[in-house]
Scaffold this motif. Sequence first.
Motif, PDB file in Angstrom:
ATOM      1  N   HIS A 148       0.598  -1.417   0.405  1.00 22.21           N
ATOM      2  CA  HIS A 148       0.166   0.168  -0.288  1.00 22.21           C
ATOM      3  C   HIS A 148       0.710   1.225  -0.287  1.00 22.21           C
ATOM      4  N   LEU A 149       1.127   1.826  -1.152  1.00 23.39           N
ATOM      5  CA  LEU A 149       1.948   2.913  -0.889  1.00 23.39           C
ATOM      6  C   LEU A 149       1.808   3.937   0.193  1.00 23.39           C
ATOM      7  N   ASP A 150       0.329   4.074   0.574  1.00 22.90           N
ATOM      8  CA  ASP A 150       0.323   4.943   1.904  1.00 22.90           C
ATOM      9  C   ASP A 150       1.342   4.522   2.666  1.00 22.90           C
ATOM     10  N   ASP A 151       1.101   3.181   3.528  1.00 23.63           N
ATOM     11  CA  ASP A 151       1.989   2.598   4.195  1.00 23.63           C
ATOM     12  C   ASP A 151       4.263   2.909   3.829  1.00 23.63           C
ATOM     13  N   LEU A 152       4.389   2.742   3.016  1.00 28.11           N
ATOM     14  CA  LEU A 152       5.173   2.779   2.039  1.00 28.11           C
ATOM     15  C   LEU A 152       6.111   4.280   2.201  1.00 28.11           C
ATOM     16  N   ASP A 153       5.576   5.079   2.464  1.00 30.31           N
ATOM     17  CA  ASP A 153       5.134   6.753   2.868  1.00 30.31           C
ATOM     18  C   ASP A 153       5.738   7.197   3.978  1.00 30.31           C
ATOM     19  N   VAL A 154       4.765   6.610   4.531  1.00 29.97           N
ATOM     20  CA  VAL A 154       5.131   6.270   5.692  1.00 29.97           C
ATOM     21  C   VAL A 154       6.758   6.255   6.383  1.00 29.97           C
ATOM     22  N   VAL A 155       6.287   5.357   5.542  1.00 33.51           N
ATOM     23  CA  VAL A 155       8.009   4.518   6.251  1.00 33.51           C
ATOM     24  C   VAL A 155       9.080   5.779   5.896  1.00 33.51           C
ATOM     25  N   ALA A 156       9.244   5.984   4.572  1.00 36.01           N
ATOM     26  CA  ALA A 156       9.864   6.632   3.424  1.00 36.01           C
ATOM     27  C   ALA A 156       9.792   8.303   4.103  1.00 36.01           C
ATOM     28  N   ASP A 157       8.757   8.857   4.741  1.00 34.50           N
ATOM     29  CA  ASP A 157       9.211  10.033   5.737  1.00 34.50           C
ATOM     30  C   ASP A 157       9.560  10.057   6.682  1.00 34.50           C
ATOM     31  N   SER A 158       8.786   9.174   7.411  1.00 34.05           N
ATOM     32  CA  SER A 158      10.412   8.580   8.719  1.00 34.05           C
ATOM     33  C   SER A 158      12.016   8.595   8.211  1.00 34.05           C
ATOM     34  N   ILE A 159      12.034   8.357   7.157  1.00 34.56           N
ATOM     35  CA  ILE A 159      14.083   7.956   7.289  1.00 34.56           C
ATOM     36  C   ILE A 159      14.312   9.289   6.558  1.00 34.56           C
ATOM     37  N   ILE A 160      13.390   9.642   5.403  1.00 32.47           N
ATOM     38  CA  ILE A 160      14.086  11.012   4.670  1.00 32.47           C
ATOM     39  C   ILE A 160      13.942  11.883   5.389  1.00 32.47           C
ATOM     40  N   GLU A 161      12.255  12.139   6.243  1.00 33.68           N
ATOM     41  CA  GLU A 161      12.506  13.780   6.962  1.00 33.68           C
ATOM     42  C   GLU A 161      13.394  14.211   8.031  1.00 33.68           C
ATOM     43  N   PRO A 162      13.851  13.637   8.893  1.00 30.50           N
ATOM     44  CA  PRO A 162      15.126  13.991   9.177  1.00 30.50           C
ATOM     45  C   PRO A 162      16.231  14.174   8.388  1.00 30.50           C
ATOM     46  N   LEU A 163      16.556  14.196   7.160  1.00 29.68           N
ATOM     47  CA  LEU A 163      17.702  14.290   6.536  1.00 29.68           C
ATOM     48  C   LEU A 163      17.761  15.436   5.597  1.00 29.68           C
ATOM     49  N   ASP A 164      16.700  16.006   6.096  1.00 24.92           N
ATOM     50  CA  ASP A 164      15.680  17.045   4.116  1.00 24.92           C
ATOM     51  C   ASP A 164      16.410  18.456   5.020  1.00 24.92           C
ATOM     52  N   HIS A 165      16.900  19.278   4.283  1.00 23.77           N
ATOM     53  CA  HIS A 165      17.460  20.499   4.844  1.00 23.77           C
ATOM     54  C   HIS A 165      18.221  20.400   5.945  1.00 23.77           C
ATOM     55  N   LYS A 166      19.488  19.169   5.955  1.00 29.99           N
ATOM     56  CA  LYS A 166      20.521  19.210   6.484  1.00 29.99           C
ATOM     57  C   LYS A 166      21.668  19.258   6.181  1.00 29.99           C
ATOM     58  N   ARG A 167      22.903  19.527   7.125  1.00 27.66           N
ATOM     59  CA  ARG A 167      24.260  19.818   6.598  1.00 27.66           C
ATOM     60  C   ARG A 167      24.692  18.329   7.362  1.00 27.66           C
ATOM     61  N   LEU A 168      24.271  17.265   6.150  1.00 21.90           N
ATOM     62  CA  LEU A 168      24.431  15.724   6.568  1.00 21.90           C
ATOM     63  C   LEU A 168      25.963  15.311   7.485  1.00 21.90           C
ATOM     64  N   ASP A 169      26.642  15.996   6.990  1.00 21.24           N
ATOM     65  CA  ASP A 169      27.961  15.433   7.728  1.00 21.24           C
ATOM     66  C   ASP A 169      28.647  15.763   9.521  1.00 21.24           C
ATOM     67  N   ILE A 170      27.616  17.432   9.296  1.00 23.98           N
ATOM     68  CA  ILE A 170      27.736  18.070  10.572  1.00 23.98           C
ATOM     69  C   ILE A 170      26.429  17.533  11.211  1.00 23.98           C
ATOM     70  N   GLU A 171      25.065  17.682  11.129  1.00 21.58           N
ATOM     71  CA  GLU A 171      23.990  16.972  12.025  1.00 21.58           C
ATOM     72  C   GLU A 171      23.856  15.579  11.718  1.00 21.58           C
ATOM     73  N   ILE A 172      24.189  14.846  10.882  1.00 16.61           N
ATOM     74  CA  ILE A 172      23.577  13.179  10.641  1.00 16.61           C
ATOM     75  C   ILE A 172      24.387  12.637  11.293  1.00 16.61           C
ATOM     76  N   GLU A 173      24.042  11.941  12.231  1.00 10.50           N
ATOM     77  CA  GLU A 173      25.150  11.574  13.251  1.00 10.50           C
ATOM     78  C   GLU A 173      26.301  10.411  12.300  1.00 10.50           C
ATOM     79  N   TYR A 174      25.214   9.326  11.684  1.00  6.24           N
ATOM     80  CA  TYR A 174      26.302   8.472  10.491  1.00  6.24           C
ATOM     81  C   TYR A 174      27.685   9.417   9.689  1.00  6.24           C
ATOM     82  N   PHE A 175      26.550  10.056   9.156  1.00  5.46           N
ATOM     83  CA  PHE A 175      28.140  10.718   8.384  1.00  5.46           C
ATOM     84  C   PHE A 175      29.200  11.963   8.938  1.00  5.46           C
ATOM     85  N   THR A 176      28.612  11.651  10.684  1.00  2.74           N
ATOM     86  CA  THR A 176      29.607  12.206  10.813  1.00  2.74           C
ATOM     87  C   THR A 176      31.289  11.189  11.133  1.00  2.74           C
TER      88      THR A 176
END
Length: 138
Positions: free
Chosen positions: A65-93
């Motif tokens: 179901h697309l809605d179910d996929l969107d919920v998962v995608a949002d939870s993963i992508i939203e934290p990256l949006d408008h971020k400086r990845l190598d500073i703000e996202i721990e994995y990429f530090t």
Amino acid sequence: MSENCTLTKIYSFSAAHRLNNDKFSKEKNIEIFGKCNNPNGHGHDYYLELTVIGKISDKTGMIVHLDDLDVVADSIIEPLDHKRLDIEIEYFTKVRASGENIAKYLWNEFVNKIPKPARLYHIRLWETSENFFDYRGE
Ligand code: NI
């Protein structure tokens, strides 16, 4: 159960990064990473093509179901949006935020979260209109 259908959905996010290796000299970093070594970073509008595979359900006619996929995608992508990845996202530090590594990160984030019985099949990450990275886990 034979999996005979894929579904691809496209998501987008904007983020900045800087490619740098502390173990290299300033000159070596510029030689290897060029403009991507700019001290203040630079941004991209990333497009993610997320492909899942599964069997078409007799009950719904869908593999997921697309809605179910969107919920998962949002939870993963939203934290990256408008971020400086190598500073703000721990994995990429700890892991350089190259397109290759962002594609790998997205695979690892999605692989156990795709609504069953569908499963993750392929990740394609567009970094610019001229280049993309494909990643498929083990
Ligand atoms: Ni870049």
